[in-house]
Design a protein around this motif. Structure first.
Motif, PDB file in Angstrom:
ATOM      1  N   SER A  72       1.338 -16.566  -2.501  1.00 26.60           N
ATOM      2  CA  SER A  72       1.852 -17.916  -2.471  1.00 26.60           C
ATOM      3  C   SER A  72       2.660 -19.097  -0.888  1.00 26.60           C
ATOM      4  O   SER A  72       2.437 -19.351  -0.364  1.00 26.60           O
ATOM      5  N   THR A  73       2.817 -17.153  -0.065  1.00 26.85           N
ATOM      6  CA  THR A  73       3.613 -17.840   0.853  1.00 26.85           C
ATOM      7  C   THR A  73       2.854 -17.252   1.706  1.00 26.85           C
ATOM      8  O   THR A  73       2.825 -16.028   1.956  1.00 26.85           O
ATOM      9  N   PRO A  74       3.256 -17.723   3.634  1.00 20.75           N
ATOM     10  CA  PRO A  74       2.646 -16.898   5.065  1.00 20.75           C
ATOM     11  C   PRO A  74       3.559 -15.501   5.139  1.00 20.75           C
ATOM     12  O   PRO A  74       2.380 -14.352   5.610  1.00 20.75           O
ATOM     13  N   TRP A  75       4.798 -15.506   4.818  1.00 25.53           N
ATOM     14  CA  TRP A  75       5.261 -13.929   5.169  1.00 25.53           C
ATOM     15  C   TRP A  75       4.367 -13.098   3.916  1.00 25.53           C
ATOM     16  O   TRP A  75       4.578 -12.317   3.952  1.00 25.53           O
ATOM     17  N   GLN A  76       4.460 -13.499   2.720  1.00 24.33           N
ATOM     18  CA  GLN A  76       3.587 -12.595   1.324  1.00 24.33           C
ATOM     19  C   GLN A  76       3.143 -12.202   2.498  1.00 24.33           C
ATOM     20  O   GLN A  76       2.459 -11.246   2.062  1.00 24.33           O
ATOM     21  N   VAL A  77       2.362 -13.164   2.468  1.00 32.88           N
ATOM     22  CA  VAL A  77       0.602 -12.440   3.283  1.00 32.88           C
ATOM     23  C   VAL A  77       0.376 -11.698   4.276  1.00 32.88           C
ATOM     24  O   VAL A  77       0.075 -10.682   4.042  1.00 32.88           O
ATOM     25  N   THR A  78       1.526 -11.980   5.170  1.00 33.74           N
ATOM     26  CA  THR A  78       1.906 -11.272   6.071  1.00 33.74           C
ATOM     27  C   THR A  78       2.570  -9.670   5.786  1.00 33.74           C
ATOM     28  O   THR A  78       2.200  -8.730   6.280  1.00 33.74           O
ATOM     29  N   GLU A  79       3.708  -9.598   4.880  1.00 34.96           N
ATOM     30  CA  GLU A  79       4.077  -8.352   4.084  1.00 34.96           C
ATOM     31  C   GLU A  79       2.918  -8.138   3.534  1.00 34.96           C
ATOM     32  O   GLU A  79       2.698  -6.442   3.894  1.00 34.96           O
ATOM     33  N   TYR A  80       2.318  -8.137   3.135  1.00 39.91           N
ATOM     34  CA  TYR A  80       0.651  -7.464   2.271  1.00 39.91           C
ATOM     35  C   TYR A  80      -0.199  -6.626   3.076  1.00 39.91           C
ATOM     36  O   TYR A  80      -0.265  -5.985   2.749  1.00 39.91           O
ATOM     37  N   ASP A  81      -0.397  -7.887   4.201  1.00 40.40           N
ATOM     38  CA  ASP A  81      -1.345  -7.112   5.041  1.00 40.40           C
ATOM     39  C   ASP A  81      -0.913  -5.551   5.602  1.00 40.40           C
ATOM     40  O   ASP A  81      -1.848  -4.659   5.695  1.00 40.40           O
ATOM     41  N   GLY A  82       0.362  -5.808   6.217  1.00 38.06           N
ATOM     42  CA  GLY A  82       0.424  -4.835   6.606  1.00 38.06           C
ATOM     43  C   GLY A  82       1.149  -3.911   5.566  1.00 38.06           C
ATOM     44  O   GLY A  82       0.783  -2.678   6.364  1.00 38.06           O
ATOM     45  N   TYR A  83       1.531  -3.896   4.580  1.00 40.24           N
ATOM     46  CA  TYR A  83       1.854  -2.801   3.543  1.00 40.24           C
ATOM     47  C   TYR A  83      -0.172  -2.161   3.493  1.00 40.24           C
ATOM     48  O   TYR A  83       0.004   0.015   3.796  1.00 40.24           O
ATOM     49  N   ARG A  84      -1.221  -2.937   3.377  1.00 45.34           N
ATOM     50  CA  ARG A  84      -2.057  -2.119   2.875  1.00 45.34           C
ATOM     51  C   ARG A  84      -2.487  -1.534   4.181  1.00 45.34           C
ATOM     52  O   ARG A  84      -3.521  -0.430   4.493  1.00 45.34           O
ATOM     53  N   HIS A  85      -2.249  -2.281   5.631  1.00 44.04           N
ATOM     54  CA  HIS A  85      -2.620  -1.536   6.933  1.00 44.04           C
ATOM     55  C   HIS A  85      -2.405  -0.030   6.716  1.00 44.04           C
ATOM     56  O   HIS A  85      -3.068   0.632   7.051  1.00 44.04           O
ATOM     57  N   GLY A  86      -0.967  -0.296   6.536  1.00 40.89           N
ATOM     58  CA  GLY A  86      -0.080   0.815   6.124  1.00 40.89           C
ATOM     59  C   GLY A  86      -0.826   2.125   5.448  1.00 40.89           C
ATOM     60  O   GLY A  86      -0.711   3.608   5.473  1.00 40.89           O
ATOM     61  N   VAL A  87      -1.240   1.622   3.984  1.00 38.91           N
ATOM     62  CA  VAL A  87      -1.347   2.659   3.345  1.00 38.91           C
ATOM     63  C   VAL A  87      -2.596   3.195   3.348  1.00 38.91           C
ATOM     64  O   VAL A  87      -3.098   4.110   3.615  1.00 38.91           O
ATOM     65  N   PHE A  88      -4.041   2.185   4.162  1.00 41.46           N
ATOM     66  CA  PHE A  88      -5.143   3.083   4.695  1.00 41.46           C
ATOM     67  C   PHE A  88      -5.027   3.898   5.349  1.00 41.46           C
ATOM     68  O   PHE A  88      -6.150   4.902   5.444  1.00 41.46           O
ATOM     69  N   GLN A  89      -4.013   3.258   6.891  1.00 44.15           N
ATOM     70  CA  GLN A  89      -4.357   4.173   8.084  1.00 44.15           C
ATOM     71  C   GLN A  89      -3.738   5.721   7.005  1.00 44.15           C
ATOM     72  O   GLN A  89      -4.643   6.860   7.083  1.00 44.15           O
ATOM     73  N   ALA A  90      -2.525   5.864   5.946  1.00 42.03           N
ATOM     74  CA  ALA A  90      -2.409   7.062   5.455  1.00 42.03           C
ATOM     75  C   ALA A  90      -3.096   7.717   4.989  1.00 42.03           C
ATOM     76  O   ALA A  90      -3.219   9.397   4.834  1.00 42.03           O
ATOM     77  N   TYR A  91      -3.566   7.187   3.768  1.00 45.19           N
ATOM     78  CA  TYR A  91      -4.318   7.732   2.750  1.00 45.19           C
ATOM     79  C   TYR A  91      -5.818   7.545   3.617  1.00 45.19           C
ATOM     80  O   TYR A  91      -6.251   9.540   3.001  1.00 45.19           O
ATOM     81  N   PHE A  92      -6.727   7.515   4.593  1.00 44.52           N
ATOM     82  CA  PHE A  92      -7.612   7.358   4.528  1.00 44.52           C
ATOM     83  C   PHE A  92      -7.556   9.218   5.892  1.00 44.52           C
ATOM     84  O   PHE A  92      -8.392  10.202   5.444  1.00 44.52           O
ATOM     85  N   SER A  93      -6.898   8.894   6.228  1.00 49.27           N
ATOM     86  CA  SER A  93      -6.039   9.807   6.739  1.00 49.27           C
ATOM     87  C   SER A  93      -5.610  11.535   6.686  1.00 49.27           C
ATOM     88  O   SER A  93      -6.369  12.627   6.591  1.00 49.27           O
ATOM     89  N   GLU A  94      -4.737  11.249   5.186  1.00 46.58           N
ATOM     90  CA  GLU A  94      -4.820  12.692   4.028  1.00 46.58           C
ATOM     91  C   GLU A  94      -6.173  13.120   3.363  1.00 46.58           C
ATOM     92  O   GLU A  94      -6.781  14.437   3.604  1.00 46.58           O
TER      93      GLU A  94
END
Length: 219
Positions: free
Chosen positions: A6-28
């Motif tokens: 519901s907030t811009p900060w939550q959007v930013t936080e979620y986006d950053g989290y997903r980027h990091g998870v994807f990078q780690a998972y794709f590499s693994e």
């Protein structure tokens, strides 16, 4: 599926989290799953989204999912821009392809920072601030619009100079590409380092009336 945010900060936080998870998972998982399988696994719920804006919550997170996948393809693939773009091109819809490509070019733009992923290969990073401009001249025409957004980024990374970045944007061949590049650097750099009034003053020092308007709207 994306959580309720519901907030811009939550959007930013979620986006950053997903980027990091994807990078780690794709590499693994890259040795046991194909890139197309990884993208399908990561963004599966969004493959059937409509092409319109009737469901803005889902559309936003769908677009960001393929964008994050572009970052992850780069991370897992030794930052090979052209290999990553081939995987983006394999996606079924143009909006998916474009968002994926934006992630690819953004990751390459971030690699311009010497401290960013310093232990990783950086095959398309040069020491000069025209690094992204040179890359944009070699990619397929369909990708130039996304690549152009980041042409000014090396100057921000190497010189920390908004005006130098603006000059590199002006070197793009088409006015619409120049505007896209300017809007990106104005939207990213100015809010980070300037108050709103200072950002407006900075924009008003640019060359043309159109550039000033583009800069102010983005900042």
């Amino acid at each position: 599926a994306a959580p309720f945010i519901s907030t811009p900060w939550q959007v930013t936080e979620y986006d950053g989290y997903r980027h990091g998870v994807f990078q780690a998972y794709f590499s693994e998982q890259k040795s046991v799953k194909s890139t197309s399988e990884l993208i399908r696994e990561a963004c599966g719920p969004y493959f059937n989204l409509p092409d319109d804006e009737r469901r803005p919550h889902e559309v936003y997170f769908g677009r960001d999912c393929f964008h994050a996948a572009g970052h992850a393809i780069m991370f897992a693939g030794s930052n090979d821009v052209f290999m990553a773009l081939q995987h983006c091109d394999d996606l079924p819809k143009p909006w998916m392809q474009n968002r994926c490509a934006r992630g690819v070019f953004m990751e390459n733009a971030y690699l311009q920072h010497p401290a960013y992923m310093s232990e990783h290969p950086k095959p398309y990073v040069q020491k000069s601030s025209d690094s992204m401009l040179a890359l944009c001249k070699t990619v397929d025409k369909k990708w130039v619009g996304e690549c152009a957004r980041f042409v000014g980024h090396p100057a921000l990374a190497n010189l920390d100079s908004f005006y130098s970045a603006y000059i590199y944007c002006e070197k793009l061949d088409e006015k619409k590409l120049q505007a896209r590049c300017l809007a990106w650097i104005a939207g990213i750099w100015l809010p980070s380092w300037k108050s709103h009034n200072e950002a407006i003053t900075t924009c008003r020092m640019l060359g043309s009336r159109d550039d000033v308007e583009t800069c102010i709207n983005a900042a």
